[in-house]
Scaffold this motif. Structure first.
Motif, PDB file in Angstrom:
ATOM      1  N   ARG A 230      -2.832  -7.243   6.906  1.00  0.00           N
ATOM      2  CA  ARG A 230      -1.927  -6.121   6.664  1.00  0.00           C
ATOM      3  C   ARG A 230      -0.706  -6.347   7.543  1.00  0.00           C
ATOM      4  O   ARG A 230      -0.834  -6.611   8.739  1.00  0.00           O
ATOM      5  CB  ARG A 230      -2.591  -4.791   6.995  1.00  0.00           C
ATOM      6  CG  ARG A 230      -1.627  -3.610   6.907  1.00  0.00           C
ATOM      7  CD  ARG A 230      -2.345  -2.273   6.888  1.00  0.00           C
ATOM      8  NE  ARG A 230      -3.325  -2.127   7.950  1.00  0.00           N
ATOM      9  CZ  ARG A 230      -4.240  -1.157   8.003  1.00  0.00           C
ATOM     10  NH1 ARG A 230      -4.288  -0.252   7.050  1.00  0.00           N
ATOM     11  NH2 ARG A 230      -5.095  -1.088   8.996  1.00  0.00           N
TER      12      ARG A 230
ATOM     13  N   TYR B 199      -3.577  -2.823  -4.850  1.00  0.00           N
ATOM     14  CA  TYR B 199      -3.806  -1.617  -4.065  1.00  0.00           C
ATOM     15  C   TYR B 199      -4.351  -0.505  -4.952  1.00  0.00           C
ATOM     16  O   TYR B 199      -3.828  -0.247  -6.040  1.00  0.00           O
ATOM     17  CB  TYR B 199      -2.511  -1.150  -3.394  1.00  0.00           C
ATOM     18  CG  TYR B 199      -2.678   0.111  -2.586  1.00  0.00           C
ATOM     19  CD1 TYR B 199      -3.528   0.148  -1.490  1.00  0.00           C
ATOM     20  CD2 TYR B 199      -2.016   1.283  -2.961  1.00  0.00           C
ATOM     21  CE1 TYR B 199      -3.705   1.311  -0.756  1.00  0.00           C
ATOM     22  CE2 TYR B 199      -2.185   2.448  -2.225  1.00  0.00           C
ATOM     23  CZ  TYR B 199      -3.038   2.461  -1.131  1.00  0.00           C
ATOM     24  OH  TYR B 199      -3.228   3.620  -0.421  1.00  0.00           O
TER      25      TYR B 199
ATOM     26  N   ASN C 236      -7.344   4.552  -1.429  1.00  0.00           N
ATOM     27  CA  ASN C 236      -6.643   3.962  -0.293  1.00  0.00           C
ATOM     28  C   ASN C 236      -7.370   2.707   0.198  1.00  0.00           C
ATOM     29  O   ASN C 236      -7.797   2.611   1.339  1.00  0.00           O
ATOM     30  CB  ASN C 236      -6.499   4.969   0.860  1.00  0.00           C
ATOM     31  CG  ASN C 236      -5.545   4.462   1.933  1.00  0.00           C
ATOM     32  OD1 ASN C 236      -4.653   3.650   1.664  1.00  0.00           O
ATOM     33  ND2 ASN C 236      -5.730   4.929   3.156  1.00  0.00           N
ATOM     34  N   ARG C 237      -7.449   1.729  -0.702  1.00  0.00           N
ATOM     35  CA  ARG C 237      -8.134   0.486  -0.356  1.00  0.00           C
ATOM     36  C   ARG C 237      -7.472  -0.680  -1.088  1.00  0.00           C
ATOM     37  O   ARG C 237      -6.807  -0.496  -2.108  1.00  0.00           O
ATOM     38  CB  ARG C 237      -9.606   0.560  -0.734  1.00  0.00           C
ATOM     39  CG  ARG C 237      -9.859   0.721  -2.226  1.00  0.00           C
ATOM     40  CD  ARG C 237     -11.321   0.939  -2.535  1.00  0.00           C
ATOM     41  NE  ARG C 237     -11.551   1.041  -3.985  1.00  0.00           N
ATOM     42  CZ  ARG C 237     -12.736   1.227  -4.553  1.00  0.00           C
ATOM     43  NH1 ARG C 237     -13.824   1.362  -3.792  1.00  0.00           N
ATOM     44  NH2 ARG C 237     -12.851   1.287  -5.867  1.00  0.00           N
ATOM     45  N   ALA C 238      -7.671  -1.849  -0.515  1.00  0.00           N
ATOM     46  CA  ALA C 238      -7.235  -3.074  -1.179  1.00  0.00           C
ATOM     47  C   ALA C 238      -8.402  -3.617  -1.995  1.00  0.00           C
ATOM     48  O   ALA C 238      -9.560  -3.550  -1.578  1.00  0.00           O
ATOM     49  CB  ALA C 238      -6.797  -4.105  -0.155  1.00  0.00           C
TER      50      ALA C 238
ATOM     51  N   LEU D 128      -8.363   1.029   3.857  1.00  0.00           N
ATOM     52  CA  LEU D 128      -7.134   0.914   4.630  1.00  0.00           C
ATOM     53  C   LEU D 128      -6.832   2.143   5.472  1.00  0.00           C
ATOM     54  O   LEU D 128      -5.736   2.311   5.971  1.00  0.00           O
ATOM     55  CB  LEU D 128      -5.964   0.653   3.680  1.00  0.00           C
ATOM     56  CG  LEU D 128      -6.050  -0.624   2.855  1.00  0.00           C
ATOM     57  CD1 LEU D 128      -4.880  -0.728   1.882  1.00  0.00           C
ATOM     58  CD2 LEU D 128      -6.120  -1.858   3.740  1.00  0.00           C
TER      59      LEU D 128
ATOM     60  N   ASP E 140       0.842  -1.187   0.000  1.00  0.00           N
ATOM     61  CA  ASP E 140       0.000   0.000   0.000  1.00  0.00           C
ATOM     62  C   ASP E 140       0.886   1.249   0.000  1.00  0.00           C
ATOM     63  O   ASP E 140       2.117   1.158  -0.115  1.00  0.00           O
ATOM     64  CB  ASP E 140      -0.990  -0.013   1.175  1.00  0.00           C
ATOM     65  CG  ASP E 140      -0.319   0.153   2.538  1.00  0.00           C
ATOM     66  OD1 ASP E 140       0.895   0.467   2.608  1.00  0.00           O
ATOM     67  OD2 ASP E 140      -1.009  -0.028   3.559  1.00  0.00           O
ATOM     68  N   ARG E 141       0.280   2.417   0.122  1.00  0.00           N
ATOM     69  CA  ARG E 141       1.036   3.673  -0.001  1.00  0.00           C
ATOM     70  C   ARG E 141       1.990   3.909   1.170  1.00  0.00           C
ATOM     71  O   ARG E 141       2.912   4.722   1.065  1.00  0.00           O
ATOM     72  CB  ARG E 141       0.074   4.855  -0.121  1.00  0.00           C
ATOM     73  CG  ARG E 141      -0.763   5.113   1.108  1.00  0.00           C
ATOM     74  CD  ARG E 141      -1.583   6.390   0.985  1.00  0.00           C
ATOM     75  NE  ARG E 141      -2.428   6.398  -0.199  1.00  0.00           N
ATOM     76  CZ  ARG E 141      -3.458   7.225  -0.361  1.00  0.00           C
ATOM     77  NH1 ARG E 141      -3.774   8.088   0.593  1.00  0.00           N
ATOM     78  NH2 ARG E 141      -4.179   7.186  -1.455  1.00  0.00           N
TER      79      ARG E 141
ATOM     80  N   ILE F  89      -0.164  -6.108   1.968  1.00  0.00           N
ATOM     81  CA  ILE F  89      -1.498  -6.683   2.054  1.00  0.00           C
ATOM     82  C   ILE F  89      -1.385  -8.090   1.480  1.00  0.00           C
ATOM     83  O   ILE F  89      -0.935  -8.270   0.342  1.00  0.00           O
ATOM     84  CB  ILE F  89      -2.532  -5.863   1.269  1.00  0.00           C
ATOM     85  CG1 ILE F  89      -2.424  -4.373   1.640  1.00  0.00           C
ATOM     86  CG2 ILE F  89      -3.937  -6.391   1.526  1.00  0.00           C
ATOM     87  CD1 ILE F  89      -2.668  -4.068   3.095  1.00  0.00           C
TER      88      ILE F  89
END
Length: 258
Positions: A212, A234, A239-241, A256, A195-196, A201
């Motif tokens: 996570r 991602y 901002n989600r999986a 997330l 992720d960022r 993930i």
């Protein structure tokens, strides 16, 4: 959806691409397809490749990766590249001559490099798309323990590998050496993505969990009781999986921001 095994999110358009095996995942039945979805999960035009239409061959696509306007799909023993805008086939990289049996994970590295895992072969191949799609062996051996999902870590210049057989997360260095990442193992891992915030993930297909992992150490369950979670990508915009349910024939998202 029919056997959704892999997923990728285009950071430019926000479109979600889902690879469907369309039946037995390793059968060359030309029955696979890729769906393009908007951010709300609706299929959008132009439709992406369906086997048997427009001279497209797709047997059992799994891992997906996006590089320079091309969507690459790992399809049993071939990596196929499709134009991201039109869905038309641009390239087919045949690995059958190297003994590829079931290509699963696909990841982009630095400077136009693709990595693809062959799960039963215990092999990871390196494809340089800037040099005529030249193929080389990146890592191999029983230490890979059925490599499935792949994610490249540019900070450490290593490839993170999910193991199906041992449920371990592995790190493969640039010289192909294999090292365990965590002091614990899971049960039959499948997908992995960053992720960022550089958290991992990870999907655990048999136990039905999505995790996570922060700083390669702190493990948190994001969702459990999921039917065969498999591919994961991602979505930077939201901002989600984005996760596929292989046997549930579904795709779902996990925020997330918590």
């Amino acid at each position: 959806m029919n056997g959704p095994a892999g997923v990728a999110v285009d950071p430019q358009s926000g479109h979600v691409f889902v690879a469907n095996t369309g039946g037995p995942p390793d059968l060359k039945d030309n029955n696979g397809f890729i769906r393009r979805l908007d951010a709300d999960g609706h299929v959008i035009a132009p439709r992406f490749p369906t086997a048997g239409k427009d001279a497209v061959t797709l047997h059992g696509p799994k891992g997906l990766a996006i590089v320079n306007g091309v969507l690459y799909a790992a399809d049993i023993d071939t990596v196929r590249g499709f134009d991201l805008a039109t869905g038309k086939l641009k390239t087919a990289i045949d690995l059958s001559g190297l003994g590829a049996r079931s290509l699963t994970g696909l990841a982009t590295g630095a400077d136009g490099i693709l990595y693809v895992s062959d799960t039963p072969g215990n092999v990871i191949y390196r494809i340089d798309i800037t040099a005529g799609n030249s193929i080389s062996l990146f890592a191999q051996g029983p230490g890979l323990a059925g490599p499935t999902g792949l994610a490249y870590d540019p900070r450490h210049k290593t490839l993170v590998v999910a193991s199906r057989n041992t449920g371990r997360l592995l790190s493969v260095q640039g010289d192909g050496t294999i090292h365990p990442l965590l002091g614990r193992s899971f049960v039959s891992l499948y997908g992995v993505a960053f992720d960022r915030e550089n958290n991992l993930i990870v999907t655990e297909v048999e136990r039905g969990r999505v995790y996570r992992i922060r700083d390669y150490s702190e493990v948190e369950v994001l969702r459990e009781n999921v039917l065969s979670p498999a591919g994961v990508a991602y979505d930077f915009r939201h901002n989600r999986a984005v996760v596929t349910s292989l046997k549930g024939n579904a795709v779902f998202t996990l925020p997330l921001d918590r």
